[in-house]
Design an enzyme around this catalytic site. Structure first.
Site, PDB file in Angstrom:
ATOM      1  CD  GLU A 123       8.052  -6.463   8.200  1.00 21.86           C
ATOM      2  OE1 GLU A 123       8.157  -7.616   8.337  1.00 21.86           O
ATOM      3  OE2 GLU A 123       9.010  -5.806   8.359  1.00 21.86           O
ATOM      4  CG  ASP A 150      11.180 -11.134  -0.090  1.00 23.06           C
ATOM      5  OD1 ASP A 150      11.627 -11.514   0.789  1.00 23.06           O
ATOM      6  OD2 ASP A 150      12.005 -10.663  -0.818  1.00 23.06           O
ATOM      7  CG  ASP A 171      16.623  -1.813  10.309  1.00 19.75           C
ATOM      8  OD1 ASP A 171      17.645  -2.643  10.740  1.00 19.75           O
ATOM      9  OD2 ASP A 171      15.969  -1.241  10.887  1.00 19.75           O
TER      10      ASP A 171
END
Length: 292
Positions: A123, A150, A171
């Site tokens: 995240e 990243d 996602d």
């Protein structure tokens, strides 16, 4: 002759209850938290019995995460149910990578379904990580590992160091769409390289994107034919080797059916989506700028 008063009182009570319900449905969302972020203002709010995370606006219908407050295990969004249905393709993944945290719906669901699995999450936004912990009951630990970086850099490093995953779920969204560097041939080649032989990649994208045909061509270029699941969002399910046949999908779905009930996953409905297979299209594939 019975008195009309009890009937009148009953009707008044019923009408008042309906009025309260109507007010609850149309009440303004209640803001719980707001903080700035380089990727868009992070908002947490409650609306119509759900706690949600969004960027910039509480009125945007493209919400990042929503959790049913009374039934927190239920998967509110169709795209999360479609992504979890990738267990029909690989029912027992033991090493899972998820790019993008949001409110941790996928992370928490997979942890409950697969308590022995290790789930890594990449995240990029520390603010999202704080919000997931404070407002959505996300609990990192030895089996639920969080990496604040990243997603592409994480995957490139995993490729370089020889890490392998049974399942990779993509996602990651910014305010508008999937970041472009997570859509290219070069990126997907790294994803494919970190999949085990029977591994599966699951990507949440949009059905109404201008890049729809290019996305399809890009995934097909790297993985070959893929399952194309659609309801609201589009979820791509691709494999490193050949796609499983319908009989295998059905057997795997049957094996996990009872476990999926608490998460509001209708196995038969989700299984029907796997009839749609996308093959190579004629659109131009998406490449890194240096390769275009």
């Amino acid at each position: 002759m019975p008195s009309a008063c009890p009937l009148l009182v009953s009707r008044l009570i019923t009408g008042f209850a309906a009025l309260l319900l109507s007010l609850a449905v149309y009440a303004e969302p209640r803001l719980l938290h707001s903080e700035p972020s380089p990727f868009g203002k992070i908002l947490v709010f409650e609306d119509n019995g759900e706690r949600c995370l969004n960027f910039n606006s509480v009125t945007d219908l493209g919400r990042q995460t929503c959790m049913d407050i009374r039934h927190p295990d239920a998967l509110v969004f169709s795209y999360t149910r479609m992504m979890i249905s990738a267990l029909f393709v690989h029912p027992r993944p033991q090493h899972i990578l998820i790019v993008g945290l949001g409110g941790a719906s996928l992370q928490k669901t997979l942890a409950k379904l697969l308590p022995e699995a290790t789930i890594d999450t990449a995240e990029i936004d520390p603010g999202v990580a704080r919000v997931a912990k404070e407002y959505f009951d996300y609990r990192p630990g030895p089996k639920q590992r969080l990496f604040l970086e990243d997603g592409r850099l994480f995957i490139e490093n995993a490729h370089r160091t020889g890490q392998q995953y049974d399942m990779v779920l993509l996602d990651a969204f910014d305010v508008d769409y999937v970041p472009r560097h997570l859509m290219t041939v070069e990126f997907l080649e790294h994803v494919k390289a970190i999949l085990k032989i029977d591994g599966v990649v699951v990507a949440n994208t949009f059905t109404n994107s201008d890049l729809y045909e290019q996305e399809s061509a890009t995934y097909a270029h790297v993985f070959g034919p893929f399952f194309n699941l659609r309801q609201g969002n589009r979820v791509i399910v691709a494999t490193r080797e050949a796609l499983p046949d319908p009989a295998t999908l059905k057997d795997n779905a049957r094996a996990v059916k009872d476990k999926l009930v608490p998460f509001s996953v209708d196995v038969e409905r989700e299984l029907d989506r796997y009839a749609h297979i996308q093959t190579q299209g004629t659109a131009k594939v998406i490449r890194d700028p240096a390769r275009e």
